[in-house]
Motif scaffolding. Structure first.
Motif, mmCIF file in Angstrom:
data_model
loop_
_atom_site.group_PDB
_atom_site.id
_atom_site.type_symbol
_atom_site.label_atom_id
_atom_site.label_comp_id
_atom_site.label_asym_id
_atom_site.label_seq_id
_atom_site.Cartn_x
_atom_site.Cartn_y
_atom_site.Cartn_z
ATOM 1 N N GLY A 1 -40.103 -2.179 31.004
ATOM 2 C CA GLY A 1 -39.794 -2.474 29.828
ATOM 3 C C GLY A 1 -39.528 -3.980 29.601
ATOM 4 O O GLY A 1 -38.984 -4.590 30.301
ATOM 5 N N ALA A 2 -39.789 -4.499 28.481
ATOM 6 C CA ALA A 2 -39.520 -5.756 28.319
ATOM 7 C C ALA A 2 -38.894 -6.144 26.739
ATOM 8 O O ALA A 2 -39.279 -5.316 25.876
ATOM 9 N N SER A 3 -37.805 -7.010 26.844
ATOM 10 C CA SER A 3 -37.414 -7.132 25.239
ATOM 11 C C SER A 3 -37.142 -8.881 25.195
ATOM 12 O O SER A 3 -36.549 -9.469 26.181
ATOM 13 N N GLN A 4 -38.244 -9.452 24.427
ATOM 14 C CA GLN A 4 -38.236 -11.093 24.523
ATOM 15 C C GLN A 4 -38.136 -11.163 22.947
ATOM 16 O O GLN A 4 -38.936 -10.988 22.197
ATOM 17 N N HIS A 5 -37.395 -12.228 22.768
ATOM 18 C CA HIS A 5 -36.831 -12.581 21.438
ATOM 19 C C HIS A 5 -36.691 -14.244 21.559
ATOM 20 O O HIS A 5 -35.974 -14.525 22.329
ATOM 21 N N SER A 6 -37.195 -15.031 20.420
ATOM 22 C CA SER A 6 -37.067 -16.253 20.401
ATOM 23 C C SER A 6 -35.813 -16.684 19.679
ATOM 24 O O SER A 6 -35.329 -15.962 18.571
ATOM 25 N N LEU A 7 -35.251 -17.883 19.717
ATOM 26 C CA LEU A 7 -34.067 -18.289 18.783
ATOM 27 C C LEU A 7 -34.662 -18.602 17.363
ATOM 28 O O LEU A 7 -35.619 -19.101 17.084
ATOM 29 N N HIS A 8 -33.865 -17.773 16.677
ATOM 30 C CA HIS A 8 -34.211 -17.949 15.108
ATOM 31 C C HIS A 8 -35.569 -17.560 14.726
ATOM 32 O O HIS A 8 -36.091 -18.147 13.770
ATOM 33 N N HIS A 9 -36.161 -16.626 15.405
ATOM 34 C CA HIS A 9 -37.473 -16.003 15.108
ATOM 35 C C HIS A 9 -38.551 -17.140 15.233
ATOM 36 O O HIS A 9 -39.490 -17.214 14.330
ATOM 37 N N ASP A 10 -38.334 -18.234 15.874
ATOM 38 C CA ASP A 10 -39.209 -19.361 15.972
ATOM 39 C C ASP A 10 -40.547 -18.712 16.833
ATOM 40 O O ASP A 10 -40.498 -17.838 17.654
ATOM 41 N N PRO A 11 -41.625 -19.135 16.413
ATOM 42 C CA PRO A 11 -42.913 -18.411 16.858
ATOM 43 C C PRO A 11 -43.156 -19.209 18.400
ATOM 44 O O PRO A 11 -44.064 -18.348 18.933
ATOM 45 N N ALA A 12 -42.435 -20.165 18.615
ATOM 46 C CA ALA A 12 -42.475 -20.820 19.891
ATOM 47 C C ALA A 12 -41.451 -20.224 20.999
ATOM 48 O O ALA A 12 -40.160 -20.197 20.349
ATOM 49 N N CYS A 13 -41.531 -19.591 22.065
ATOM 50 C CA CYS A 13 -40.440 -19.083 22.870
ATOM 51 C C CYS A 13 -40.466 -19.899 24.092
ATOM 52 O O CYS A 13 -41.584 -19.933 24.941
ATOM 53 N N GLY A 14 -39.314 -20.401 24.622
ATOM 54 C CA GLY A 14 -39.128 -21.273 25.917
ATOM 55 C C GLY A 14 -39.102 -20.123 27.108
ATOM 56 O O GLY A 14 -39.134 -20.780 27.978
ATOM 57 N N ASP A 15 -38.957 -19.021 26.749
ATOM 58 C CA ASP A 15 -39.257 -17.945 27.809
ATOM 59 C C ASP A 15 -40.513 -17.479 27.935
ATOM 60 O O ASP A 15 -41.404 -17.533 27.218
ATOM 61 N N ALA A 16 -40.998 -17.137 29.165
ATOM 62 C CA ALA A 16 -42.126 -16.076 29.372
ATOM 63 C C ALA A 16 -41.880 -15.145 30.604
ATOM 64 O O ALA A 16 -40.929 -15.442 31.298
ATOM 65 N N TRP A 17 -42.753 -14.190 30.758
ATOM 66 C CA TRP A 17 -42.578 -13.404 31.647
ATOM 67 C C TRP A 17 -43.883 -12.810 32.222
ATOM 68 O O TRP A 17 -44.856 -12.907 31.394
ATOM 69 N N TYR A 18 -44.122 -12.328 33.440
ATOM 70 C CA TYR A 18 -45.314 -11.803 33.879
ATOM 71 C C TYR A 18 -45.053 -10.718 34.823
ATOM 72 O O TYR A 18 -44.142 -10.663 35.473
ATOM 73 N N LEU A 19 -45.784 -9.602 34.616
ATOM 74 C CA LEU A 19 -46.146 -8.366 35.546
ATOM 75 C C LEU A 19 -47.174 -7.974 36.275
ATOM 76 O O LEU A 19 -48.274 -8.053 35.359
ATOM 77 N N ALA A 20 -47.223 -7.734 37.420
ATOM 78 C CA ALA A 20 -48.555 -7.252 38.147
ATOM 79 C C ALA A 20 -48.400 -6.316 38.892
ATOM 80 O O ALA A 20 -47.278 -6.006 39.589
ATOM 81 N N TYR A 21 -49.258 -5.195 38.870
ATOM 82 C CA TYR A 21 -49.517 -4.280 39.774
ATOM 83 C C TYR A 21 -50.727 -4.213 40.380
ATOM 84 O O TYR A 21 -51.534 -4.571 40.097
ATOM 85 N N ASP A 22 -50.722 -4.045 41.853
ATOM 86 C CA ASP A 22 -51.734 -3.931 42.682
ATOM 87 C C ASP A 22 -51.308 -2.648 43.801
ATOM 88 O O ASP A 22 -50.897 -2.902 44.783
ATOM 89 N N GLY A 23 -52.335 -1.836 43.495
ATOM 90 C CA GLY A 23 -51.982 -0.550 44.333
ATOM 91 C C GLY A 23 -50.374 -0.052 44.276
ATOM 92 O O GLY A 23 -49.906 0.325 43.033
ATOM 93 N N GLN A 24 -49.736 -0.122 45.426
ATOM 94 C CA GLN A 24 -48.127 0.192 45.415
ATOM 95 C C GLN A 24 -47.466 -0.960 45.373
ATOM 96 O O GLN A 24 -46.256 -0.841 45.500
ATOM 97 N N ARG A 25 -48.052 -2.067 45.366
ATOM 98 C CA ARG A 25 -47.245 -3.288 45.016
ATOM 99 C C ARG A 25 -47.051 -3.833 43.653
ATOM 100 O O ARG A 25 -47.781 -3.480 42.676
ATOM 101 N N ILE A 26 -45.791 -4.358 43.451
ATOM 102 C CA ILE A 26 -45.392 -4.602 42.199
ATOM 103 C C ILE A 26 -44.682 -6.244 42.277
ATOM 104 O O ILE A 26 -44.093 -6.637 43.258
#
Length: 336
Positions: free
Chosen positions: A147-172
């Motif tokens: 699960g992820a919850s990501q929100h920019s300051l003051h609903h700015d369309p640009a967000c200085g945070d980023a995240w990435y999630l990868a699954y490969d077989g039994q690896r995360i």
């Protein structure tokens, strides 16, 4: 199974009056159609949105509906989370059709549970969160517990945070990057780091960080932390102030990052190894979230779906003065 999930902002729909229930229904139906849902499944999504939004008004007076597309192999699903700061409710009774605290027919939660492919709910005196995930009925979907919850300051369309999630077989492999500051320049830095990480998320940590560092040069730079899970063991590497915890029933371990700025300057980073973490929860978060949260103060929450955990942590511990990201991943054996 091979799956890469590029992070995105949580879409937030305020629910404060009846007119916004209809708006939520239309937004969700349109989003479902854009993801290739057929008429029946798009209608199911619209009905879920209606029930969730209506319940917010009936039981809490106001709240928010959080929307997210769930990429998967060959298809996409939808995630809807209704979250509020109301007085909570008795879950056992509210899940039974015919029970209502709002003078209605009391079909809301029961209907949501039947319509959703994945349903979960958490409520206490601080408020409630109701999760519904749905996938095209033709997809034979397998829900992944993240699960992820990501929100920019003051609903700015640009967000200085980023995240990435990868699954490969039994690896995360999971990453959170926080570009310095906020806005477009911070977003550029975070995306540069994410792009480099995505090329080889399971590579040696030193190589991954070096690639991110090189790609983030010429930007503001930022903080970054990632964890690689394989066969019950976890390897963690971090630079800067990304928070990280491993959670198990009755215990919480903070994961240490090194000082420095990726894309700027930092000393050689030594990864930290943790054994026997199967069935733990991994929580990564940017400094837009307060660090003083403790799931022990939320009885039973750590056993709920990670998407609920991320939403509740954001609701109760967002600082409100920076972009914020919370990524929660169940470290478990995957089937298929």
């Amino acid at each position: 199974m091979g799956l890469s999930i590029l992070g995105s902002l949580t879409q937030v729909l305020p629910i404060e009056d009846e007119s916004q229930v209809g708006h939520a229904r239309r937004c969700v139906q349109r989003l479902a159609e854009q993801q290739g849902f057929d008429a029946t499944d798009a209608g199911r999504a619209a009905l879920l949105a209606t029930e969730l939004a209506s319940n917010l008004l009936k039981h809490a007076g106001r709240g928010e509906l959080h929307l997210r597309v769930l990429p998967n192999s060959g298809y996409s699903g939808l995630e809807l989370i209704a979250i509020d700061r109301g007085a909570g409710f008795d879950l056992h009774h509210c899940l039974a059709d015919g029970f209502s605290t709002g003078g209605t027919q009391g079909i809301g939660l029961g209907a949501i549970k039947r319509l959703a492919d994945v349903f979960d709910v958490y409520a206490d005196s601080r408020g409630a969160a109701v999760l519904a995930r749905l996938y095209p009925r033709s997809s034979a979907a397998c829900d992944l517990r993240w699960g992820a919850s990501q929100h920019s300051l003051h609903h700015d369309p640009a967000c200085g945070d980023a995240w990435y999630l990868a699954y490969d077989g039994q690896r995360i492999s999971a990453l959170v990057v926080d570009g310095l500051g906020h806005g477009e320049l911070a977003e550029r830095a975070a995306h540069a780091g994410t792009q480099a990480f995505a090329q080889a998320p399971f590579a040696d940590p030193a190589q991954v960080l070096e690639a991110m560092h090189v790609n983030m040069q010429g930007t503001r730079g930022g903080a970054a932390a990632f964890a690689q899970y394989d066969n019950g063991a976890l390897r963690f590497s971090g630079v800067g102030n990304i928070g990280a915890h491993l959670l198990a029933p009755g215990s919480s371990r903070g994961l240490a990052s090194h000082p420095g700025i990726v894309g700027g300057q930092f000393r050689r980073v030594r990864p930290f190894d943790y054994a026997d973490v199967h069935a733990n929860l991994l929580v990564l978060y940017s400094d837009g979230l307060q660090s003083r949260w403790d799931l022990q103060q939320y009885p039973g929450l750590m056993h709920q779906h990670p998407a609920l955990i991320a939403a509740v942590l954001h609701r109760d511990f967002c600082r409100g003065r920076d972009d914020v990201t919370v990524l929660v991943v169940a470290l478990e054996t995957l089937s298929g």
